[in-house]
Design a protein around this motif. Sequence first.
Motif, PDB file in Angstrom:
ATOM      1  N   GLN A  42       0.744  -0.856  -0.534  1.00  0.00           N
ATOM      2  CA  GLN A  42       0.286  -0.062   0.461  1.00  0.00           C
ATOM      3  C   GLN A  42       0.915   0.877   0.037  1.00  0.00           C
ATOM      4  N   ALA A  43       1.417   1.454   0.586  1.00  0.00           N
ATOM      5  CA  ALA A  43       2.828   2.657   0.889  1.00  0.00           C
ATOM      6  C   ALA A  43       3.401   2.741  -0.653  1.00  0.00           C
ATOM      7  N   LEU A  44       3.445   1.544  -1.520  1.00  0.00           N
ATOM      8  CA  LEU A  44       4.301   2.073  -2.713  1.00  0.00           C
ATOM      9  C   LEU A  44       3.611   3.318  -3.298  1.00  0.00           C
ATOM     10  N   TYR A  45       2.267   3.054  -2.944  1.00  0.00           N
ATOM     11  CA  TYR A  45       1.415   3.964  -3.970  1.00  0.00           C
ATOM     12  C   TYR A  45       1.742   5.145  -3.965  1.00  0.00           C
ATOM     13  N   ALA A  46       1.825   5.763  -2.716  1.00  0.00           N
ATOM     14  CA  ALA A  46       2.196   7.350  -2.622  1.00  0.00           C
ATOM     15  C   ALA A  46       3.698   7.892  -2.504  1.00  0.00           C
ATOM     16  N   THR A  47       4.801   6.986  -3.192  1.00  0.00           N
ATOM     17  CA  THR A  47       6.042   6.928  -3.004  1.00  0.00           C
ATOM     18  C   THR A  47       5.650   8.661  -4.260  1.00  0.00           C
ATOM     19  N   LEU A  59       6.656   8.708 -11.945  1.00  0.00           N
ATOM     20  CA  LEU A  59       7.491   7.312 -13.027  1.00  0.00           C
ATOM     21  C   LEU A  59       6.098   6.733 -13.367  1.00  0.00           C
ATOM     22  N   LEU A  60       5.489   6.392 -13.007  1.00  0.00           N
ATOM     23  CA  LEU A  60       4.064   5.583 -13.419  1.00  0.00           C
ATOM     24  C   LEU A  60       2.422   6.474 -13.276  1.00  0.00           C
ATOM     25  N   PRO A  61       2.447   7.041 -14.317  1.00  0.00           N
ATOM     26  CA  PRO A  61       1.016   7.572 -14.179  1.00  0.00           C
ATOM     27  C   PRO A  61       0.035   7.318 -13.962  1.00  0.00           C
ATOM     28  N   ASP A  62      -0.656   7.623 -13.098  1.00  0.00           N
ATOM     29  CA  ASP A  62      -1.975   6.991 -12.704  1.00  0.00           C
ATOM     30  C   ASP A  62      -2.375   5.937 -10.891  1.00  0.00           C
ATOM     31  N   LEU A  63      -1.053   5.646 -10.670  1.00  0.00           N
ATOM     32  CA  LEU A  63      -0.139   4.806  -9.960  1.00  0.00           C
ATOM     33  C   LEU A  63      -1.328   4.810  -8.911  1.00  0.00           C
ATOM     34  N   LEU A 105      14.329   1.611  -5.957  1.00  0.00           N
ATOM     35  CA  LEU A 105      13.188   1.521  -7.470  1.00  0.00           C
ATOM     36  C   LEU A 105      13.271   0.474  -7.396  1.00  0.00           C
ATOM     37  N   PRO A 106      14.385  -0.094  -7.730  1.00  0.00           N
ATOM     38  CA  PRO A 106      13.460  -1.081  -8.765  1.00  0.00           C
ATOM     39  C   PRO A 106      13.338  -2.661  -8.071  1.00  0.00           C
ATOM     40  N   GLN A 107      13.356  -2.463  -6.533  1.00  0.00           N
ATOM     41  CA  GLN A 107      12.336  -3.750  -5.867  1.00  0.00           C
ATOM     42  C   GLN A 107      10.992  -2.989  -5.597  1.00  0.00           C
ATOM     43  N   ALA A 108      10.977  -2.138  -5.373  1.00  0.00           N
ATOM     44  CA  ALA A 108       9.138  -1.244  -5.774  1.00  0.00           C
ATOM     45  C   ALA A 108       8.492  -2.013  -7.053  1.00  0.00           C
ATOM     46  N   ARG A 125      -0.889  -2.515 -20.461  1.00  0.00           N
ATOM     47  CA  ARG A 125       0.189  -2.514 -21.283  1.00  0.00           C
ATOM     48  C   ARG A 125       0.282  -0.540 -21.115  1.00  0.00           C
ATOM     49  N   GLU A 126      -0.246   0.040 -20.457  1.00  0.00           N
ATOM     50  CA  GLU A 126      -0.064   2.181 -20.534  1.00  0.00           C
ATOM     51  C   GLU A 126       1.011   1.208 -18.669  1.00  0.00           C
ATOM     52  N   PHE A 127       0.553   0.809 -18.044  1.00  0.00           N
ATOM     53  CA  PHE A 127       1.548  -0.085 -16.549  1.00  0.00           C
ATOM     54  C   PHE A 127       2.414  -0.287 -17.212  1.00  0.00           C
ATOM     55  N   THR A 128       3.047  -1.133 -17.968  1.00  0.00           N
ATOM     56  CA  THR A 128       4.663  -1.869 -18.440  1.00  0.00           C
ATOM     57  C   THR A 128       5.174  -1.039 -19.234  1.00  0.00           C
ATOM     58  N   ALA A 129       4.851  -0.179 -20.327  1.00  0.00           N
ATOM     59  CA  ALA A 129       5.356   0.998 -21.139  1.00  0.00           C
ATOM     60  C   ALA A 129       5.624   1.925 -19.909  1.00  0.00           C
TER      61      ALA A 129
END
Length: 196
Positions: A58-63, A69-73, A107-110, A157-161
């Motif tokens: 859950q905390a990752l979504y507020a980082t 880096l990830l739109p609409d996260l 970042l990589p682990q997240a 696809r939006e996420f992976t792009a």
Amino acid sequence: MTTAETNATPTRSQRLKAATSNTHDSLDKRIMAEDIFASRERFARFVRVQYRFHRDIQALYATPLLRALLPDLAQRQRLQQIVADLGDLQQDIPAETAAVIPDDIELPQALGWLYVAEGSNLGGTVLFKLAGKLGLGADFGASHLAAHPDGAARHWREFTASMDAITMSEAQEAAAIDAANAAFHTVRGYVEQEFA
């Protein structure tokens, strides 16, 4: 380099998928072996597994960095829907446990953990249809499995792009793969506990 050679180079998300496929497939088989659509009670155990995993991330979504880096996260998180589904299924929220992900996660682990979460969202569309056999759906009991309004495939696809566009070293990509495998193993542990 020719266009054909360029097109043949797997993207980061494709490499992640290949590197975690055994762990992922093993988890999928383990979950389905529990016959989670045999009854609402068995499905509720699966939702409890989902809750425990999504509480972990859950905390990752507020980082701020991840959100940049990830739109609409922020809109991708599903913990609130899972809580509502547990309520519909008359389930208590699983007890708090020690944090699985450190506060200072890199970042990589997240990205590895989020890759697993987003992949489960894509796969959830199949489970969503099966949940319908139990009288569950977007308005009751299975809201967290409902596809995004834009479509699950497009959302994926939006996420992976976005993830593929992040500059990472080979070592960082390896760390993302390790994290994704750790995420799958964590979910497997929750399956073993909830279906014990």
